[in-house]
Design a protein around this motif. Structure first.
Motif: not given
Lengths: 359, 413
Positions: B142, B196-197, B200-201, B139, B193-194
């Motif tokens: 990311y 959110k990702e 989620i992780l 993460v 978007k980032g």
């Protein structure tokens, strides 16, 4: 005079096989380090090693060379004998396990001589694996303890208790499997999983023991000290843990042993649960090819493909999940996995008793 | 054999006791900076912790007494270097308060955009580092891509990335370019978007939750007693936010929520920061809309990027410096700090990346401050650290430190 009675051809064959397997597992472990870095890079939107050779393929060699060239440091206050013994034991036990893995089916030469692609078919193969794997923790324990470093000591305590806790559910989950197979020999376990489909059901043990497989897999993660169970060497708390004081090739041995263990554990997992070298429609392929040597090669290839998929799975998990806390790890082992494994064993026993009990 | 010599002061009878003394730091991968904690541990349980403050003390407050006002801005960069623009602007606003300069609305909005961007950058670092310390390394890489894009915006606006030295007294050194607005708009499409990702992780990851829930808790009462501010106080359940409590920079015109936690543990701090990032995204959107509306209504506002009253405190444009003698002289005087400020005493605080960043400034009318005190939130958090990790495990101690987002530069100043 006993030695002279031994079949020379047999001896040469085995020595050849041992050499191939030894260097094969070393080579695969080397490229597993490369693979790990590439997998991590792909998962993290990075490039990974790409300087040494095409796609960084020479990176493991460069790393190995670097480790050899590094200065060897043995801490002043360490117990020197044990400090050196630690990495050696790790490496030794890592390499020993591969002796009983059946890499391919027997291959009958034109002369009628049978070549077995297995170094030793011991009838207590599974027990041997457990024995050697349990010894593996000694390397870490001794290394961490002899370093005379508090972080290393903490790490080896973690490692020892983790290994002890996770061997139990691992063993119990295998008992269920062994009740079905009725043998401890890995060779026979593989032969029982012939092909892919037999008697109206999948022949691979994974389909017969799914819960057992999941427990065994979880424990393998713990035994391998890989994320999410990489507590002994978690870099953020214990700064690399047990091999903190190590340098040069002794550090290399630890890192290398880890990847050999990864490879061998995957091989054992595949052998026990995913049919070893068996693949679907192997009988048709065997008759169609009509060349035993080619067929054996395909079988070895099938086995290796499965092993590599397993290794990749281990890597994907490592780069996805956070790690447990120590007490949670213990809780999971003792309060979840052992009861589950026991339940699995009971269910298996009941099913065998009720449906497959042919007097 | 001679007696062993101990140059380090050990705890009382530490050689006879059954517990271990462990030096966590000053150079430990998990401390993310130069901190030392001498822990007394029983197995993995932390019994006692003694933090050491001052490893990288650089006497910023004292240095500031000898520096003209503009040369203090780079010092503020190096307090909380994860969100330097907020520190820079807080300092400039303090001088504006001293000089009585009222900034134009457009400057306020542009400042808010930059400050909220750096808040997002700060929180991204903090939250992803909790991930790293729990073992989820991916993460981190990311969100660092998002952080990189935020830094590109800073680069476009002021030319530098980490220690930005952004802005001037009364506004900015130059107007925002078209490219910077394009980059901000582009970022606004990527950020949700980032985030959110990222959520989620980690957010509902069972292992992550087990690790973080209940780790390093602090009650609202204790947090207030210590003087906590920012996300760490809000995680304990107190909805104190400088942007709302004493609005600066036209924050009162914006519509946003203050995420609040309940237990004050690592997970709550993580969630509060996560929530604040979403709020920041919405604030940036509103600010962009306000800037556009302002420019539509008054087209000449397009060229306003600093307060006209701050002219005597604002560097002339570079082309003037090179072509006009007066501008060159003025530029020289500015840089050398030959501009006197008014005498006075002001305190100004802004909501920084990890708490209330305050500047207490006394000016006796000279070219430098008579006294300048930085209110650094990390200094306060770190004092509560031993209490928070007591009776926890070693792993808890480490994620507690990263979730408090203690930055060595700010702690030691």
């Amino acid at each position: 005079m006993l030695l002279l009675q031994v079949d020379m051809a047999f001896l040469i064959e085995k020595i050849l096989l041992i050499t191939v397997i030894l260097f094969g597992s070393l080579g695969i472990a080397m490229y597993a380090t490369w693979g790990e870095r590439k997998v991590a890079a792909v998962m993290q939107d990075r490039l990974g090693p790409d300087r040494a050779g095409p796609f960084g393929l020479l990176q493991p060699l460069a790393d190995g060379l670097k480790l050899f060239m590094k200065e060897e440091i043995i801490p002043d206050r360490s117990t020197k004998f044990l400090f050196i013994l630690g990495p050696c034991l790790s490496m030794l036990t890592a390499l020993m396990t591969s002796a009983i893995v059946p890499w391919g089916p027997d291959f009958v030469a034109a002369s009628g001589h049978i070549f077995t692609l297995q170094v030793a078919d011991i009838n207590i193969g599974v027990l041997y694996v457990f024995g050697v794997v349990s010894l593996g923790v000694y390397g870490i324990m001794l290394g961490g303890w002899a370093s005379n470093n508090k972080f290393s000591l903490l790490s080896s305590i973690r490692s020892a208790s983790q290994a002890i806790s996770y061997e139990l559910p691992m063993g119990i989950s295998l008992i269920a499997l062994l009740m079905m197979t009725g043998t401890l020999s890995l060779r026979e376990i593989v032969q029982q999983q012939h092909g892919f489909w037999a008697d109206g059901y999948f022949s691979w043990n994974f389909f017969k023991q799914p819960l057992g497989f999941i427990i065994f897999l979880t424990c393998s993660f713990a035994e391998l000290n890989r994320a999410p169970f990489d507590l002994p060497e978690c870099e953020s708390e214990l700064n690399m843990g047990y091999h903190q004081e190590y340098s040069s090739m002794k550090l290399g041995f630890y890192l290398f042993a880890e990847y050999i263990n990864l490879f061998v554990s995957s091989a054992i997992l595949i052998t026990l649960f995913f049919g070893g070298y068996n693949f679907p429609f192997m009988d048709q392929v065997a008759t169609g090819l009509n060349s035993p040597i080619l067929f054996t090669l395909i079988c070895v290839l099938a086995f290796m493909t499965k092993v590599i998929c397993m290794i990749l799975f281990f890597m994907f998990v490592r780069w996805t999940l956070p790690r447990f806390r120590f007490d949670q790890l213990m809780k999971l082992g003792w309060k979840s996995l052992i009861p589950l494994a026991l339940v699995n064993m009971l269910i298996t026993a009941a099913v065998i008793l009720l449906f497959f009990n042919k007097p | 054999m001679s007696e062993p010599q101990h140059h380090i002061k050990l705890a009382e009878e530490s050689l006879q006791k059954q517990t271990t003394t462990l030096n966590l730091g000053p150079t430990h991968p998990a401390t993310h900076g130069v901190f030392q904690n001498i822990l007394e541990i029983d197995g993995e349980r932390v019994l006692e912790a003694v933090p050491t403050i001052g490893y990288i003390h650089r006497a910023f407050e004292k240095i500031a007494e000898r520096r003209p006002y503009y040369q203090i801005t780079p010092l503020t960069d190096r307090l909380n270097y994860c969100s330097s623009p907020i520190n820079n602007m807080g300092w400039h606003m303090t001088i504006e308060k001293l000089l009585g300069i009222k900034t134009p609305k457009r400057v306020d909005y542009l400042r808010i955009i930059i400050m909220e961007l750096s808040r997002i950058a700060d929180h991204l670092v903090c939250n992803s580092v909790i991930g790293v310390d729990t073992g989820a390394l991916t993460v981190f890489t990311y969100v660092f891509q998002l952080r990189e894009m935020i830094y590109e915006v800073f680069e476009e606006v002021c030319g530098s990335r980490l220690t930005t030295n952004i802005g001037r007294v009364g506004g900015f050194e130059r107007n925002f370019t078209e490219a910077s607005f394009t980059k901000i708009h582009h970022l606004l499409t990527l950020l949700p978007k980032g985030l959110k990702e990222f959520e989620i992780l980690l957010n509902r990851n069972r292992i992550f939750m087990d690790r973080c829930i209940g780790a390093g808790p602090i009650s609202a009462e204790r947090a207030l007693n210590y003087g906590f501010t920012g996300p760490n106080l809000r995680a304990a359940g107190v909805d104190y936010d400088v942007r709302v409590a004493s609005p600066y920079c036209s924050y009162e015109e914006f519509d946003f929520k203050i995420p609040v936690g309940t237990n004050g543990d690592v997970y709550d701090r993580y969630l509060v920061r996560e929530g604040e990032m979403w709020q920041s995204v919405s604030i940036i959107r509103q600010a962009l809309e306000k800037v556009e509306a302002l420019e539509k209504e008054f087209p000449d506002q397009k060229h306003v990027f600093y307060a006209p009253e701050a002219d005597h405190f604002h560097l002339p444009p570079k082309e003037d410096v090179y072509t006009k003698m007066e501008a060159l002289i003025f530029h020289f005087k500015m840089i050398m700090g030959e501009i006197d400020a008014l005498p006075g005493e002001v305190y100004h605080s802004v909501e920084g990346g990890n708490g209330e960043v305050g500047y207490y400034l006394i000016s006796d009318g000279g070219r430098t401050p008579y006294r300048l005190h930085f209110r650094r939130p990390c200094f306060i958090y770190y004092q509560a650290y031993p209490e928070m990790i007591k009776d926890g495990l070693l792993s808890d101690a480490i994620i507690t430190l990263s979730s408090l987002n203690v930055i060595a530069g700010e702690l030691d100043a």
